[in-house]
Design a protein around this motif. Structure first.
Motif, PDB file in Angstrom:
ATOM      1  N   LEU A 171      34.200  35.586  45.207  1.00 25.36           N
ATOM      2  CA  LEU A 171      35.170  35.318  44.156  1.00 25.36           C
ATOM      3  C   LEU A 171      36.369  36.266  44.210  1.00 25.36           C
ATOM      4  O   LEU A 171      37.485  35.882  43.886  1.00 25.36           O
ATOM      5  N   ASP A 172      36.136  37.510  44.559  1.00 25.24           N
ATOM      6  CA  ASP A 172      37.178  38.548  44.591  1.00 25.24           C
ATOM      7  C   ASP A 172      37.861  38.714  43.238  1.00 25.24           C
ATOM      8  O   ASP A 172      39.058  39.043  43.158  1.00 25.24           O
ATOM      9  N   THR A 173      37.098  38.477  42.167  1.00 20.52           N
ATOM     10  CA  THR A 173      37.596  38.712  40.817  1.00 20.52           C
ATOM     11  C   THR A 173      36.717  39.721  40.073  1.00 20.52           C
ATOM     12  O   THR A 173      36.642  39.715  38.844  1.00 20.52           O
ATOM     13  N   TRP A 174      36.053  40.610  40.814  1.00 22.49           N
ATOM     14  CA  TRP A 174      35.297  41.671  40.169  1.00 22.49           C
ATOM     15  C   TRP A 174      36.249  42.700  39.580  1.00 22.49           C
ATOM     16  O   TRP A 174      37.432  42.775  39.968  1.00 22.49           O
ATOM     17  N   ASP A 175      35.749  43.499  38.665  1.00 18.92           N
ATOM     18  CA  ASP A 175      36.613  44.430  37.948  1.00 18.92           C
ATOM     19  C   ASP A 175      36.880  45.700  38.753  1.00 18.92           C
ATOM     20  O   ASP A 175      38.027  46.036  39.039  1.00 18.92           O
ATOM     21  N   THR A 176      35.826  46.413  39.115  1.00 19.64           N
ATOM     22  CA  THR A 176      35.987  47.651  39.886  1.00 19.64           C
ATOM     23  C   THR A 176      34.813  47.811  40.841  1.00 19.64           C
ATOM     24  O   THR A 176      33.755  47.185  40.675  1.00 19.64           O
ATOM     25  N   TYR A 177      35.011  48.665  41.836  1.00 18.51           N
ATOM     26  CA  TYR A 177      33.916  49.184  42.664  1.00 18.51           C
ATOM     27  C   TYR A 177      33.938  50.702  42.541  1.00 18.51           C
ATOM     28  O   TYR A 177      34.955  51.334  42.849  1.00 18.51           O
ATOM     29  N   PHE A 178      32.807  51.283  42.071  1.00 17.43           N
ATOM     30  CA  PHE A 178      32.715  52.731  41.890  1.00 17.43           C
ATOM     31  C   PHE A 178      33.909  53.258  41.080  1.00 17.43           C
ATOM     32  O   PHE A 178      34.435  54.335  41.342  1.00 17.43           O
ATOM     33  N   GLY A 179      34.350  52.440  40.122  1.00 19.19           N
ATOM     34  CA  GLY A 179      35.459  52.827  39.267  1.00 19.19           C
ATOM     35  C   GLY A 179      36.829  52.569  39.846  1.00 19.19           C
ATOM     36  O   GLY A 179      37.841  52.780  39.165  1.00 19.19           O
ATOM     37  N   ALA A 180      36.911  52.090  41.075  1.00 20.35           N
ATOM     38  CA  ALA A 180      38.206  51.849  41.723  1.00 20.35           C
ATOM     39  C   ALA A 180      38.711  50.453  41.374  1.00 20.35           C
ATOM     40  O   ALA A 180      38.024  49.465  41.640  1.00 20.35           O
ATOM     41  N   PRO A 181      39.924  50.342  40.820  1.00 18.76           N
ATOM     42  CA  PRO A 181      40.429  49.022  40.410  1.00 18.76           C
ATOM     43  C   PRO A 181      41.054  48.218  41.536  1.00 18.76           C
ATOM     44  O   PRO A 181      41.245  47.010  41.389  1.00 18.76           O
ATOM     45  N   TYR A 182      41.413  48.876  42.643  1.00 24.13           N
ATOM     46  CA  TYR A 182      42.093  48.189  43.735  1.00 24.13           C
ATOM     47  C   TYR A 182      41.224  48.225  44.988  1.00 24.13           C
ATOM     48  O   TYR A 182      41.138  49.241  45.679  1.00 24.13           O
ATOM     49  N   THR A 183      40.552  47.091  45.255  1.00 20.40           N
ATOM     50  CA  THR A 183      39.699  46.956  46.436  1.00 20.40           C
ATOM     51  C   THR A 183      39.821  45.514  46.926  1.00 20.40           C
ATOM     52  O   THR A 183      40.491  44.683  46.299  1.00 20.40           O
ATOM     53  N   HIS A 184      39.133  45.204  48.024  1.00 25.45           N
ATOM     54  CA  HIS A 184      39.209  43.822  48.515  1.00 25.45           C
ATOM     55  C   HIS A 184      38.386  42.861  47.676  1.00 25.45           C
ATOM     56  O   HIS A 184      38.463  41.648  47.893  1.00 25.45           O
ATOM     57  N   GLY A 185      37.624  43.362  46.713  1.00 21.49           N
ATOM     58  CA  GLY A 185      36.860  42.490  45.827  1.00 21.49           C
ATOM     59  C   GLY A 185      37.495  42.288  44.467  1.00 21.49           C
ATOM     60  O   GLY A 185      36.934  41.579  43.623  1.00 21.49           O
ATOM     61  N   THR A 186      38.682  42.876  44.253  1.00 27.64           N
ATOM     62  CA  THR A 186      39.297  42.829  42.918  1.00 27.64           C
ATOM     63  C   THR A 186      40.706  42.236  42.856  1.00 27.64           C
ATOM     64  O   THR A 186      41.278  42.179  41.765  1.00 27.64           O
ATOM     65  N   PRO A 187      41.318  41.783  43.953  1.00 28.50           N
ATOM     66  CA  PRO A 187      42.753  41.455  43.883  1.00 28.50           C
ATOM     67  C   PRO A 187      43.097  40.347  42.911  1.00 28.50           C
ATOM     68  O   PRO A 187      44.157  40.390  42.258  1.00 28.50           O
ATOM     69  N   PHE A 188      42.218  39.357  42.764  1.00 29.14           N
ATOM     70  CA  PHE A 188      42.590  38.218  41.930  1.00 29.14           C
ATOM     71  C   PHE A 188      42.308  38.473  40.451  1.00 29.14           C
ATOM     72  O   PHE A 188      42.916  37.829  39.597  1.00 29.14           O
ATOM     73  N   ARG A 189      41.438  39.426  40.134  1.00 28.23           N
ATOM     74  CA  ARG A 189      41.331  39.846  38.736  1.00 28.23           C
ATOM     75  C   ARG A 189      42.605  40.594  38.327  1.00 28.23           C
ATOM     76  O   ARG A 189      43.185  40.312  37.279  1.00 28.23           O
ATOM     77  N   ARG A 190      43.030  41.525  39.170  1.00 32.52           N
ATOM     78  CA  ARG A 190      44.260  42.256  38.845  1.00 32.52           C
ATOM     79  C   ARG A 190      45.441  41.285  38.758  1.00 32.52           C
ATOM     80  O   ARG A 190      46.278  41.397  37.861  1.00 32.52           O
ATOM     81  N   ALA A 191      45.521  40.350  39.690  1.00 30.75           N
ATOM     82  CA  ALA A 191      46.636  39.399  39.692  1.00 30.75           C
ATOM     83  C   ALA A 191      46.630  38.541  38.427  1.00 30.75           C
ATOM     84  O   ALA A 191      47.682  38.261  37.842  1.00 30.75           O
ATOM     85  N   SER A 192      45.450  38.123  37.993  1.00 24.32           N
ATOM     86  CA  SER A 192      45.350  37.332  36.769  1.00 24.32           C
ATOM     87  C   SER A 192      45.748  38.171  35.557  1.00 24.32           C
ATOM     88  O   SER A 192      46.506  37.717  34.688  1.00 24.32           O
ATOM     89  N   GLU A 193      45.262  39.399  35.501  1.00 24.58           N
ATOM     90  CA  GLU A 193      45.604  40.286  34.385  1.00 24.58           C
ATOM     91  C   GLU A 193      47.103  40.561  34.328  1.00 24.58           C
ATOM     92  O   GLU A 193      47.670  40.741  33.241  1.00 24.58           O
ATOM     93  N   GLU A 194      47.763  40.597  35.468  1.00 21.59           N
ATOM     94  CA  GLU A 194      49.199  40.893  35.532  1.00 21.59           C
ATOM     95  C   GLU A 194      50.067  39.653  35.325  1.00 21.59           C
ATOM     96  O   GLU A 194      51.296  39.743  35.378  1.00 21.59           O
ATOM     97  N   GLY A 195      49.450  38.491  35.122  1.00 17.61           N
ATOM     98  CA  GLY A 195      50.213  37.275  34.874  1.00 17.61           C
ATOM     99  C   GLY A 195      50.839  36.664  36.107  1.00 17.61           C
ATOM    100  O   GLY A 195      51.797  35.896  36.014  1.00 17.61           O
TER     101      GLY A 195
END
Length: 319
Positions: free
Chosen positions: A155-179
């Motif tokens: 899915l690549d919409t996970w929130d964080t890995y080990f507290g890191a917000p920017y990883t290859h598993g989080t880009p589309f959550r950040r993109a959605s949050e940023e509009g």
């Protein structure tokens, strides 16, 4: 966007030298500095500091270029000349900081924006999937929220890995949050494998995605998937992001987080052909990790994915 030139500078022809001795550009295309301007720039981002499992995608752009040497000018499946009706050029690689992810994200955003400044579209060769976030930031500044068509096992919409917000598993959550994402038109294709919990799917839906599972290809077939895809994407701008692990490891072993039960190369290529006529504004092909590849299987698959995307852009440009 300027009208494409009638006779674009094209890849080297077979009588100009053997393919294995040609320039180290995608499909033996001219470099960006060898043409007056490009309708489409192919750029590499050798970055994999956001990976959570097997590293090596920083070497992906060069590997995909090597696997592209056998590509030819005419695409019979789409009756398209991807290098003949638009100027495509290889823009080389962006140099990004491998030790500071946030700085790298900023550099990618600036680099993609510079390539797009004169109206060129950009096809990116990754690199890990982290690179999709800064690319979407650049694209959304011109187009507003875009539909994201995301091919991936994950899915690549996970929130964080080990507290890191920017990883290859989080880009589309950040993109959605940023509009940056159109919440009514985005879609994952090829999802499969274990998740952390059912909550992952529930959160993903809130972030704006519908899901086509890998198993849907077996049950419903490619034509049904393409119909669902086109209905979901509609008439607005579309950004296409292809994680090569959407393919089964039998077709793409050279990737960082392989999952059994994936698409065949044929299924993926036929799905991409279904984008003709839609407003595709950019694309990437990511997560090729050559250390795990065998006989260039993954590189060849990824280069053909890029070729189909270029063919779609050519046909859409021609109207």
């Amino acid at each position: 966007m300027e009208t494409p030139r009638e006779h674009p500078d094209r890849p080297r022809r077979r009588h100009e030298g053997p393919r294995y001795g040609g320039p180290a550009t995608f499909a033996r295309l001219p470099r960006l500095d060898e043409v007056s301007r490009a309708d489409v720039a192919v750029v590499g981002i050798p970055f994999d500091s956001g990976v959570s499992y097997r590293p090596g995608a920083r070497f992906g752009p060069g590997h995909v270029r090597a696997g592209s040497k056998l590509l030819r000018p005419y695409n019979p499946a789409l009756d398209a000349m991807p290098f003949g009706t638009q100027q495509v050029a290889d823009a080389g690689d962006l140099g990004v900081n491998p030790f500071d992810i946030e700085e790298a994200i900023g550099t990618i955003d600036a680099g993609i924006s510079a390539l797009r400044a004169d109206g060129a579209q950009v096809l990116t060769l990754g690199g890990d999937h982290t690179v999709a976030l800064p690319i979407l930031r650049s694209v959304a500044r011109d187009h507003g929220p875009v539909a994201v068509l995301h091919f991936d096992a994950h899915l690549d919409t996970w929130d964080t890995y080990f507290g890191a917000p920017y990883t290859h598993g989080t880009p589309f959550r950040r993109a959605s949050e940023e509009g940056l994402i159109d919440l009514e038109r985005s879609m994952h294709v090829g999802i499969r494998g274990p998740l952390y919990s059912k909550q992952d799917l529930e959160d993903d839906a809130v972030l704006g995605f519908q899901v086509v599972r890998s198993d849907d290809y077996e049950v419903d077939g490619v034509a049904s998937v393409v119909e669902r895809m086109r209905r979901r994407l509609g008439d607005g701008p579309v950004y296409v992001s292809v994680d090569i692990d959407v393919l089964d490891p039998a077709h793409a072993p050279g990737t960082g987080t392989p999952e059994a039960g994936g698409l065949t190369s044929r299924e993926l290529l036929n799905t991409l052909r279904g984008l003709v006529g839609l407003d595709v504004v950019g694309a990437d092909v990511v997560e090729v990790s050559p250390a795990y590849d065998h006989a260039e299987l993954t590189a060849i698959a990824a280069s053909h994915v890029a070729y189909e995307l270029l063919s779609v852009l050519a046909l859409n440009r021609a109207g």
